[in-house]
Motif scaffolding. Sequence first.
Motif, PDB file in Angstrom:
ATOM      1  N   ILE A  59       0.799  -1.307   0.075  1.00  0.00           N
ATOM      2  CA  ILE A  59      -0.157  -0.036  -0.138  1.00  0.00           C
ATOM      3  C   ILE A  59       0.908   1.219   0.043  1.00  0.00           C
ATOM      4  O   ILE A  59       1.448   1.507   1.063  1.00  0.00           O
ATOM      5  N   PRO A  60       1.166   2.021  -1.163  1.00  0.00           N
ATOM      6  CA  PRO A  60       1.786   3.095  -1.206  1.00  0.00           C
ATOM      7  C   PRO A  60       1.764   4.135  -0.322  1.00  0.00           C
ATOM      8  O   PRO A  60       2.575   4.970   0.029  1.00  0.00           O
ATOM      9  N   ASP A  61       0.306   4.356  -0.006  1.00  0.00           N
ATOM     10  CA  ASP A  61      -0.163   5.698   0.731  1.00  0.00           C
ATOM     11  C   ASP A  61      -0.473   5.362   2.461  1.00  0.00           C
ATOM     12  O   ASP A  61      -1.000   5.860   2.916  1.00  0.00           O
ATOM     13  N   LEU A  62       0.224   4.254   2.483  1.00  0.00           N
ATOM     14  CA  LEU A  62       0.095   3.760   4.147  1.00  0.00           C
ATOM     15  C   LEU A  62       0.658   4.826   5.065  1.00  0.00           C
ATOM     16  O   LEU A  62       1.722   5.268   4.683  1.00  0.00           O
ATOM     17  N   SER A  63      -0.042   5.142   6.079  1.00  0.00           N
ATOM     18  CA  SER A  63       0.565   5.922   7.021  1.00  0.00           C
ATOM     19  C   SER A  63       1.239   5.113   8.316  1.00  0.00           C
ATOM     20  O   SER A  63       0.833   3.768   8.471  1.00  0.00           O
ATOM     21  N   GLU A  66      -0.862   2.047  10.541  1.00  0.00           N
ATOM     22  CA  GLU A  66      -2.021   1.619   9.924  1.00  0.00           C
ATOM     23  C   GLU A  66      -2.095   0.150   9.538  1.00  0.00           C
ATOM     24  O   GLU A  66      -2.911  -0.562   9.627  1.00  0.00           O
ATOM     25  N   ARG A 173       6.934   3.500   7.627  1.00  0.00           N
ATOM     26  CA  ARG A 173       5.493   3.616   7.505  1.00  0.00           C
ATOM     27  C   ARG A 173       4.950   2.036   7.834  1.00  0.00           C
ATOM     28  O   ARG A 173       3.700   1.957   7.997  1.00  0.00           O
ATOM     29  N   LYS A 182      -5.521   6.072  14.062  1.00  0.00           N
ATOM     30  CA  LYS A 182      -5.441   5.597  12.799  1.00  0.00           C
ATOM     31  C   LYS A 182      -6.705   4.912  11.878  1.00  0.00           C
ATOM     32  O   LYS A 182      -6.687   4.969  10.793  1.00  0.00           O
ATOM     33  N   LYS A 190      -8.704   2.499   2.177  1.00  0.00           N
ATOM     34  CA  LYS A 190      -7.577   1.865   1.989  1.00  0.00           C
ATOM     35  C   LYS A 190      -7.535   0.401   2.040  1.00  0.00           C
ATOM     36  O   LYS A 190      -7.295  -0.656   1.242  1.00  0.00           O
TER      37      LYS A 190
END
Length: 246
Positions: A59-63, A66, A173, A182, A190
């Motif tokens: 998942i490229p936009d994971l913070s 999460e 991340r 989160k 997501k």
Amino acid sequence: AVSCPGIGPKVKIKSAKKDHLSGGTVWTFSNGFKVVYRNMPSQDRVYYTLALNGGYGSIPDLSSGEGAFLADYLDLCFIAGLKAADFKSILASEGITMNATVNLSNTLVSGYAPENNISLLMKSLLALASDRRPDDSAFAYYSKCNELSLKHQAGSDMARMTAIDSIMCPGYRYSKFKSPGKLTPAFAAKADAFFKWHSEKMNDGVLILVTDMDEAELKKQLMNYVGGFKTMESASRRPSLQYQPV
């Protein structure tokens, strides 16, 4: 009874070869879906793991923090029209267990089922993959419970490990530790997209079965159901990401 997807379309086994690593046999079906079968004494049970390529590192936009919640998301959905808790309760009444794990690089669904209930197991895996939708009320309740739980864990060993993790690698991340704040609608979106991504390419993985069930009967059951999984002509993976070692 669970209103799961039914039989079909029926597919055939395209190839079979020995897997020297596991000592089992790899069956590749005409739709590309793969099964590893290992015959071992199993006390009339089928032990299974559906192993799919791609974990929370995909998942490229994971913070940060999460990813640790991802496996729980499947318990916050409707499956085959039922709340996940009711779905799993019905499976348990039939002797079937089903648990999910999501790590950095893989997603696993595993458990066991009675040999005489292999058809319900396959229907349930099909439902998990293709008859699943978000349960917003379950997610909201889960979010509130987890925020309270994480708040009360302040000072616990887990909280200390989370703090050490963030201090050592503040920009990392992909922590395996849950972080407060989160469980937002953005995370739910997501997670839903992540599992939909998996369900579109079920041949990018393998179903592992360990059982002493009659091989001919097992093949017959599998040929009736695995055609229901969505597969791609060639399995695809998201671009590999550079992970910061921890």
